[in-house]
Design a protein around this motif. Structure first.
Motif, mmCIF file in Angstrom:
data_model
loop_
_atom_site.group_PDB
_atom_site.id
_atom_site.type_symbol
_atom_site.label_atom_id
_atom_site.label_comp_id
_atom_site.label_asym_id
_atom_site.label_seq_id
_atom_site.Cartn_x
_atom_site.Cartn_y
_atom_site.Cartn_z
ATOM 1 N N ALA A 1 0.839 -1.453 -0.168
ATOM 2 C CA ALA A 1 -0.040 -0.170 0.098
ATOM 3 C C ALA A 1 0.838 1.116 -0.007
ATOM 4 O O ALA A 1 0.488 2.280 -0.733
ATOM 5 N N ILE A 2 1.819 1.345 0.704
ATOM 6 C CA ILE A 2 2.413 2.586 1.086
ATOM 7 C C ILE A 2 4.145 2.212 0.543
ATOM 8 O O ILE A 2 4.714 3.304 0.504
ATOM 9 N N GLY A 3 4.445 1.218 0.143
ATOM 10 C CA GLY A 3 6.060 1.107 -0.094
ATOM 11 C C GLY A 3 6.796 0.745 1.178
ATOM 12 O O GLY A 3 6.459 0.269 2.132
ATOM 13 N N SER A 4 8.166 0.793 0.543
ATOM 14 C CA SER A 4 8.755 0.642 1.870
ATOM 15 C C SER A 4 9.801 1.774 1.864
ATOM 16 O O SER A 4 11.066 1.586 1.425
ATOM 17 N N PRO A 5 9.611 2.838 2.271
ATOM 18 C CA PRO A 5 10.598 3.983 2.114
ATOM 19 C C PRO A 5 11.966 3.817 3.203
ATOM 20 O O PRO A 5 11.893 3.017 3.962
#
Length: 111
Positions: A75-79
Motif C-alpha cells: 500500500a505505501i511502499g517501503s521508504p
C-alpha cells in the motif's frame, strides 16, 4: 533533517485529496488493533490458561503480523530509513512467532 521529517509526517496525517483512502489511517489502525491485537490477546490468554489451542492462536498472530506488514508494503511502499527498518523488524517478529508456535507444537509441549 528532523524538521523535514516532521513536516512530511504532518502532511501524511493531514491527508492528500489525490490519494483518498490511502492516506486515511482509520481502517489500517482498526485492522491492526482488532485483527493483529485481538489474535495476540487471544494467544496470550490461551497460553496463560495452558490451553492446547494456544499454539494455533500464536501462529495465527504471527501470520497476521506478516500479512499486515505485507499489505503495508504493497500500500505505501517501503521508504528507506526507520520505516523500512520497522517493516523488516515486524515481519521477522511475525515469522519468528509463527515458527516458534509450530516448533512448540511439533515438540509436543502443548499437553
Amino acid at each position: 533533517m528532523s524538521t523535514r521529517v516532521a513536516r512530511a509526517q504532518a502532511a501524511w496525517v493531514e491527508g492528500d485529496e489525490s490519494n483518498g483512502a490511502a492516506r486515511d489511517y482509520l481502517l489500517p489502525g482498526l485492522a491492526l488493533m482488532l485483527v493483529v491485537g485481538g489474535l495476540a490477546l487471544t494467544a496470550t490468554t490461551l497460553l496463560l490458561r495452558r490451553d492446547r489451542r494456544a499454539w494455533v492462536a500464536s501462529a495465527a498472530a504471527g501470520l497476521a503480523i506478516i500479512g499486515f506488514e505485507s499489505v503495508e508494503v504493497l500500500a505505501i511502499g517501503s521508504p528507506a530509513g526507520l520505516a523500512r527498518n520497522l517493516q523488516v523488524f515486524y515481519f521477522a517478529l511475525g515469522a519468528a512467532l509463527a515458527a516458534l508456535a509450530v516448533w512448540y507444537r511439533l515438540l509436543g509441549q502443548d499437553t
